[in-house]
Structures are given as C-alpha cells and as structure tokens.
Scaffold this motif. Sequence first.
Motif, PDB file in Angstrom:
ATOM      1  N   SER A  69       0.821  -1.226   0.000  1.00 57.16           N
ATOM      2  CA  SER A  69       0.000   0.000   0.000  1.00 57.16           C
ATOM      3  C   SER A  69       0.854   1.274   0.000  1.00 57.16           C
ATOM      4  O   SER A  69       0.428   2.306  -0.516  1.00 57.16           O
ATOM      5  CB  SER A  69      -0.953   0.003   1.197  1.00 57.16           C
ATOM      6  N   GLY A  70       2.044   1.218   0.544  1.00 55.17           N
ATOM      7  CA  GLY A  70       2.898   2.409   0.636  1.00 55.17           C
ATOM      8  C   GLY A  70       3.191   3.062  -0.705  1.00 55.17           C
ATOM      9  O   GLY A  70       3.003   4.278  -0.870  1.00 55.17           O
ATOM     10  N   PRO A  71       3.652   2.288  -1.696  1.00 52.89           N
ATOM     11  CA  PRO A  71       3.914   2.899  -3.000  1.00 52.89           C
ATOM     12  C   PRO A  71       2.653   3.496  -3.638  1.00 52.89           C
ATOM     13  O   PRO A  71       2.722   4.516  -4.322  1.00 52.89           O
ATOM     14  CB  PRO A  71       4.452   1.733  -3.836  1.00 52.89           C
ATOM     15  N   LYS A  72       1.518   2.869  -3.390  1.00 50.08           N
ATOM     16  CA  LYS A  72       0.263   3.409  -3.918  1.00 50.08           C
ATOM     17  C   LYS A  72      -0.058   4.758  -3.275  1.00 50.08           C
ATOM     18  O   LYS A  72      -0.530   5.679  -3.945  1.00 50.08           O
ATOM     19  CB  LYS A  72      -0.884   2.422  -3.700  1.00 50.08           C
ATOM     20  N   GLY A 152       8.401  11.456   1.386  1.00 51.82           N
ATOM     21  CA  GLY A 152       8.530  10.902   2.741  1.00 51.82           C
ATOM     22  C   GLY A 152       8.107   9.448   2.803  1.00 51.82           C
ATOM     23  O   GLY A 152       8.784   8.615   3.427  1.00 51.82           O
ATOM     24  N   ILE A 153       6.998   9.137   2.149  1.00 54.18           N
ATOM     25  CA  ILE A 153       6.538   7.744   2.112  1.00 54.18           C
ATOM     26  C   ILE A 153       7.578   6.876   1.408  1.00 54.18           C
ATOM     27  O   ILE A 153       7.927   5.791   1.881  1.00 54.18           O
ATOM     28  CB  ILE A 153       5.162   7.642   1.422  1.00 54.18           C
ATOM     29  N   PHE A 158      11.834   2.839   1.734  1.00 53.38           N
ATOM     30  CA  PHE A 158      13.199   2.453   1.343  1.00 53.38           C
ATOM     31  C   PHE A 158      14.041   2.082   2.550  1.00 53.38           C
ATOM     32  O   PHE A 158      14.750   1.075   2.550  1.00 53.38           O
ATOM     33  CB  PHE A 158      13.842   3.589   0.565  1.00 53.38           C
ATOM     34  N   PHE A 159      13.970   2.906   3.606  1.00 50.84           N
ATOM     35  CA  PHE A 159      14.839   2.672   4.757  1.00 50.84           C
ATOM     36  C   PHE A 159      14.241   1.725   5.793  1.00 50.84           C
ATOM     37  O   PHE A 159      14.973   1.134   6.583  1.00 50.84           O
ATOM     38  CB  PHE A 159      15.193   4.006   5.423  1.00 50.84           C
ATOM     39  N   CYS A 160      12.937   1.571   5.809  1.00 55.99           N
ATOM     40  CA  CYS A 160      12.305   0.778   6.870  1.00 55.99           C
ATOM     41  C   CYS A 160      11.721  -0.544   6.382  1.00 55.99           C
ATOM     42  O   CYS A 160      11.098  -1.249   7.163  1.00 55.99           O
ATOM     43  CB  CYS A 160      11.219   1.606   7.553  1.00 55.99           C
ATOM     44  N   SER A 161      11.858  -0.844   5.132  1.00 60.96           N
ATOM     45  CA  SER A 161      11.277  -2.114   4.638  1.00 60.96           C
ATOM     46  C   SER A 161      12.345  -3.171   4.465  1.00 60.96           C
ATOM     47  O   SER A 161      13.458  -2.987   4.208  1.00 60.96           O
ATOM     48  CB  SER A 161      10.584  -1.888   3.304  1.00 60.96           C
TER      49      SER A 161
END
Length: 161
Positions: A69-72, A152-153, A158-161
């Motif tokens: 859902s994040g990239p969306k 930001g998303i 990128f850093f938290c997945s």
Amino acid sequence: MNNNQGTFQKNIQQIHENFEYIHARSSFLTNLLMLQIERVLKYLFLTNSGGAIAILSFMGASESVRSMSGPKWALGCFVIGVILVGVLYAYQLHHSARLNSEWKKDVNCYLSKSIDWNALIKVDDKRSYIVTSLFGYACGYAAFICFLAGSGIGLFLFFCS
C-alpha cells in the motif's frame, strides 16, 4: 526666463524622472515576480510528475511492490500534486484573462469619458491586488506538501522495509 520658471521646469523634470523610475522599477518587479512564479510552477510540476514516474516504474518492475500500500499512497500524493499544479495553471490563465478583459473594458470607459483617470486607476489597482489570492497560495503549497508526503513515504519504505 525668470527664476520661478526655471524652478518650475526643474520640478517638472524631477517629477518626470520620478515617474520614469517608478515605471521602470514596477516593470522590473512585475517581471521578476512572473519569472519566479514560472520557476516554482515548473519545479512543482517536475518534482511531482518525476515522483509519479519513478513510483510507477518501480511498481512496474517488481510484482511484490504492486501489492504494497505504501507505493500506492506515494503515487497518489504525486498524482494529486500534479493535478494541483494543473489547477493552479488554469486558475492563473483565467485570472489573467479576466484582468486583461476588465482592463480593456475600463480603458474604453475612460476613453468614452464614462470614468475619469483616478477611477480607472483605482478600479485597476483593486482588481490587480486580488492576484495574490488564498486559492493560488493554497494550490501551490498543497502541491509542495504532496511532493513532500510522497517523498517521505518513499524514503520511509526504502529505509524501513
């Protein structure tokens, strides 16, 4: 020519020079403002559309990303930013067309002696002051916030997945 006439001529010359400077300075500042508006709109459009293209490319290259859902959400932010810039361009176009149309109408009234010079200037000043409306600022800042949110998303993912 007596001393009074010489002083009068100097005063007229000074007034003329002052008006020339006022006109030149006003033209410069107006052109500077228009240049900066153009730069900001291009920046907002390019950053939001670039973000949307990058997210779409990333989603297209990885099937697992398409289900996230994040990239969306990031894509949605960028797309809304692009739409807001488009709305702002349309708003500026219509506002400028209205200013031009109303100016021509008022000049015709002045030339037909329906209004005097002071009324012509007063109406135009009042109408021109509205250029910096809250709607224009809101669209511009909202487009920038969309860019920040989408970025930001993306950075979070990128850093938290």
